[in-house]
Design an enzyme around this catalytic site. Structure first.
Site, mmCIF file in Angstrom:
data_model
loop_
_atom_site.group_PDB
_atom_site.id
_atom_site.type_symbol
_atom_site.label_atom_id
_atom_site.label_comp_id
_atom_site.label_asym_id
_atom_site.label_seq_id
_atom_site.Cartn_x
_atom_site.Cartn_y
_atom_site.Cartn_z
ATOM 1 C CE LYS A 35 1.872 -3.121 -7.046
ATOM 2 N NZ LYS A 35 0.718 -2.379 -7.476
ATOM 3 C CE1 TYR A 259 0.472 24.566 14.003
ATOM 4 C CE2 TYR A 259 0.798 22.247 13.478
ATOM 5 C CZ TYR A 259 1.298 23.524 13.614
ATOM 6 O OH TYR A 259 2.624 23.768 13.347
HETATM 7 C C1 LIG Z 1 -0.880 -6.037 -11.893
HETATM 8 C C2 LIG Z 1 -0.763 -6.366 -10.427
HETATM 9 N N1 LIG Z 1 -0.603 -7.642 -10.049
HETATM 10 C C3 LIG Z 1 -0.502 -8.000 -8.758
HETATM 11 C C4 LIG Z 1 -0.541 -7.046 -7.747
HETATM 12 C C5 LIG Z 1 -0.440 -7.476 -6.306
HETATM 13 O O1 LIG Z 1 -1.678 -7.271 -5.649
HETATM 14 P P1 LIG Z 1 -1.854 -7.590 -4.107
HETATM 15 O O2 LIG Z 1 -0.985 -6.645 -3.375
HETATM 16 O O3 LIG Z 1 -3.309 -7.344 -3.848
HETATM 17 O O4 LIG Z 1 -1.457 -9.011 -3.902
HETATM 18 C C6 LIG Z 1 -0.713 -5.709 -8.095
HETATM 19 C C7 LIG Z 1 -0.784 -4.693 -7.041
HETATM 20 O O5 LIG Z 1 -1.592 -3.821 -6.999
HETATM 21 C C8 LIG Z 1 -0.823 -5.351 -9.469
HETATM 22 O O6 LIG Z 1 -0.976 -4.080 -9.841
#
Ligand SMILES: Cc1ncc(COP(=O)(O)O)c(C=O)c1O
Length: 374
Positions: A35, A259
């Site tokens: 993601k 700045y």
């Molecule tokens: C539901 C869920 N599972 C897994 C993950 C992966 O987590 P991480 O990046 O700590 O491995 C996330 C990321 O935030 C998540 O929201």
């Protein structure tokens, strides 16, 4: 010729990190979380590298992210973990993604979505994260039943998410104590489904949390879920953030940089201007609060971070200490020194996740494999 700002991403490192995670989690499968554009690394290239390294599935947060992966030609099993509105649901279905569910009404809406035949539903129990999912195991069981019975849908998984796997193993065990019997009951009732809970931190340190599948994000990219050194877990940071010294100028006592004149020289010296700033994701909170590598040397970022530039103190001396055009590194190694994303995060009182996700779209990503073109 150097670019003003460039994120170099080593896909071979992503692949090796995934091989390590897959070996640690086995026999559980590895689901690579890609993601937020693969935590800023480029979702599609990161996904391909993760799959090459041993991940068997992918997860994203949004329908748009699922659509983008499919458009890039990636057809691995894919889970959208986030909340989905009615319009977004149609997008997720069109992308042939599985979805997370915790309300019966959502399952009914999914079943009524054109093209939803075969979509997998992962029922989410909220065991302590207090975010998505239902806290009520009975409601979650009803959602599972609804998914199993809805014509065309598939009950595919039972899931939860940990709130403290990076720093409070006792609460992880409390969450596990709530999740495990519920998931086992679901498995007994419905047979074949994937039980999953662990993020990177839990996958690395809590064997009881691995179940059938671990959902790893941060560790895939070689960043430390515990905010220390990724090498502690054999992880290799994949991303480096490069810039260069565009300008070198003398600075006299009393002269300032940036700045608000937040840096005023006390001694005669040299100032370097690097054409990267908060418009690129070098956060303004790093004002007078970071080091940058220039020719393998740590130099302090001085003055206010601007949108497009930062300034660094190149030290005293009679002659220009570095030539214009000298390469500089904001995150990553250079000639034996290194700045970890974790170090930048500590300076900003945040986490490595936010540092890499914050590298803006203005910064081109160059993907490579151990230095060779990807
Ligand atoms: C539901 C869920 N599972 C897994 C993950 C992966 O987590 P991480 O990046 O700590 O491995 C996330 C990321 O935030 C998540 O929201």
């Amino acid at each position: 010729m150097a670019l003003r700002a460039l994120a170099r991403v080593n896909l071979a490192a992503v692949e090796r990190n995934c091989a390590r995670l897959a070996a640690t989690a086995a026999p559980a499968e590895l689901c690579a979380v890609v993601k937020a554009d693969g935590y800023g690394h480029g979702a599609a290239p990161a996904a391909r590298a993760a799959l090459a390294g041993g991940a068997t599935r992918l997860a994203v947060a949004t329908a748009g992210e699922a659509t983008a992966l499919r458009a890039a030609g990636i057809d691995a099993p894919l889970l959208v973990m986030g909340a989905l509105s009615a319009e977004e649901l149609a997008g997720a279905v069109a992308a042939r993604a599985d979805v997370a569910a915790w309300r019966e009404g959502f399952v009914a809406a999914l079943a009524a979505t054109p093209g939803a035949e075969g979509v997998g539903v992962h029922v989410k129990l909220d065991t302590g994260m207090g975010r998505l999912g239902t806290r009520d195991p009975e409601e979650a069981a009803r959602v599972a039943r609804a998914a199993a019975e809805a014509p065309g849908l598939r009950l595919a998984g039972a899931m939860t998410h940990f709130a403290t796997s990076d720093d409070d193993p006792a609460f992880v065990r409390e969450q596990l104590a709530a999740f495990t019997p519920w998931a086992e009951r679901l498995r007994a009732e419905h047979g074949d489904l994937l039980v999953h809970a662990a993020n990177s931190a839990a996958a690395l340190t809590e064997p009881a949390a691995r179940f059938d599948l671990v959902r790893c994000g941060i560790a895939v990219y070689g960043l430390d879920p515990f905010h220390r050194d990724p090498a502690d877990h054999g992880l290799e940071p994949a991303l480096e953030l490069h810039t260069y010294v565009a300008e070198v100028k003398r600075i006299a006592p009393g002269q300032s940089a940036g700045y608000g004149r937040r840096f005023v020289a006390r001694e005669p010296g040299w100032l370097g201007t690097l054409p990267i700033g908060y418009g690129d994701g070098v956060r303004r909170g790093l004002t007078n609060n970071a080091d940058v590598l220039v020719e393998g040397r740590r130099v302090p970022l001085v003055g206010t971070v601007s949108m497009d530039n930062i300034t660094v103190d190149l030290g005293p001396g009679g002659r220009e200490p570095v030539p214009r055009g000298a390469p500089a590194v904001v995150i990553g190694p250079q000639a034996g020194e290194a700045i970890l994303a974790e170090e930048v995060a500590t300076r900003l009182r945040t986490i490595n996740y936010e540092v890499v996700c914050g590298i803006s779209a203005r910064v081109p990503r160059e993907h490579h494999r151990d230095g060779a073109p990807a």
